[in-house]
Design a protein around this motif. Sequence first.
Motif: not given
Length: 443
Positions: A29-36, A53-57, A244-245, A372-377
């Motif tokens: 998700p961190g790699l592909m979801l934002l470009p998707y 971000f929201a679901p990870k929060a 990392f995120g 939270l950190g990986l979602a904030l990234g």
Amino acid sequence: MQARPTLPLGVRLGYGSGSVATGTFGTIPGLMLLPYLTDTLGIAALAAGFIVFAPKAWDVVLNPIAGRISDRTVDPRGPRRPWLRRAGVALAVAFALLFAAPSMATGLEALWVLVLFLACATAYAFFQVPYVAMPAELTDSYDERTRLMTWRVAILALTILLAGASAPMIRDAVGGREGYRLMGVAMAVLILIGVFSAYVGTRRAPVRTVEPGAGSLRDQLKIVAAAPDFRRLLITFVIQAVAFGAMLAGVDYLATNVLGHAGAATVLFVCFVGPALLLTPAWAALGAKVGKKSGYVAASVVLAVGALGASTAQVAPAALVYAAVVLVGVGYAGCQVFPMAMLPDAAAVDARRSGTSRIGVYTGVWTAGETLGLALGPGVYAAVLALGGYRSSAGSDIAQPDSALIAITLGFSVLPALLALLSLLWLRRYSLTADDVDGTLTA
């Protein structure tokens, strides 16, 4: 004080194999979801950042609750293992659907992703928290936890290499929405492999338990929050998770827009994870000599130096950028081994002193912070893209302004480097040593 027996190799491998599931979900998700969202569904960068971000929060609230529930689970298989299978299967199903949004209005497609990602995050909380809690119950030994984490991180690195390199290749081989759908199913299968490998591999693992702590979840959280070494370690780890995120979210953008071809994403992943596969045992050996804290500091500095080197991506030859990412991978391996080995130390000291187990709450808070950190990234990276004027599109290639290219590069390099160095302000006050941990154990 008697020597603590080492864990059987089968248990180390069985436990470590759970990282196939956590590594896949933590990476893709961190790699592909934002470009998707921005480049296939045509969702604006800021809105896409919110969806990521929201679901990870939500997990920040849910993870401590999942830890508390697993602490109080009574089952002949142990309090943690049943959750591995239940939540792991649910995670795989939800993940397969995440990238399978049907063609609808853009708003409905965004809602589909938001709801499915929320389902993934919920299932992941009930898998990851019990999974991370297990080492404190598998062994009482300070050094054995480092060895256990070495196996876990090595398998995690291999998973990141396999999943992170193959996911863009699967997407690009098919192309468009169908490519994302096939990639989602393939990654869901990988998650299932990790889930059942960990569940079966730990069936004969020794489990040392003490009574769960009394009081409400709120009371337990107050006690955990008051543990100074745990708090310092957590803050350090969360800040680095943001770094990392951000780097993970930037891989596809850097490869396509700055390095000039989508295939560079796979090369970046190989450069990042290859050193981690080779050097994870070396970091563990260094930690045995100089201590976990000193090893963690060294790894963080190496990562920051490598990230700063990647800031030359717009002007330097691609080979130099790849070399900088190799250095990031060297540091990243240590930044995973040490904090994951230090977490059960902090929880075990508390359990031995109090006579009650709060390991589930500790790991719930820990994984909430990591999540939270990986979602904030990615969220922070999306904000950087928006500030740079990044142009979203629904599957078509459009030229990006120079400001967007600068934002892509700095968000991938300088921002993570500064965050990694900033995190050391909290780590410097961490004080637990091997004597502190092993000295709390009964002979």
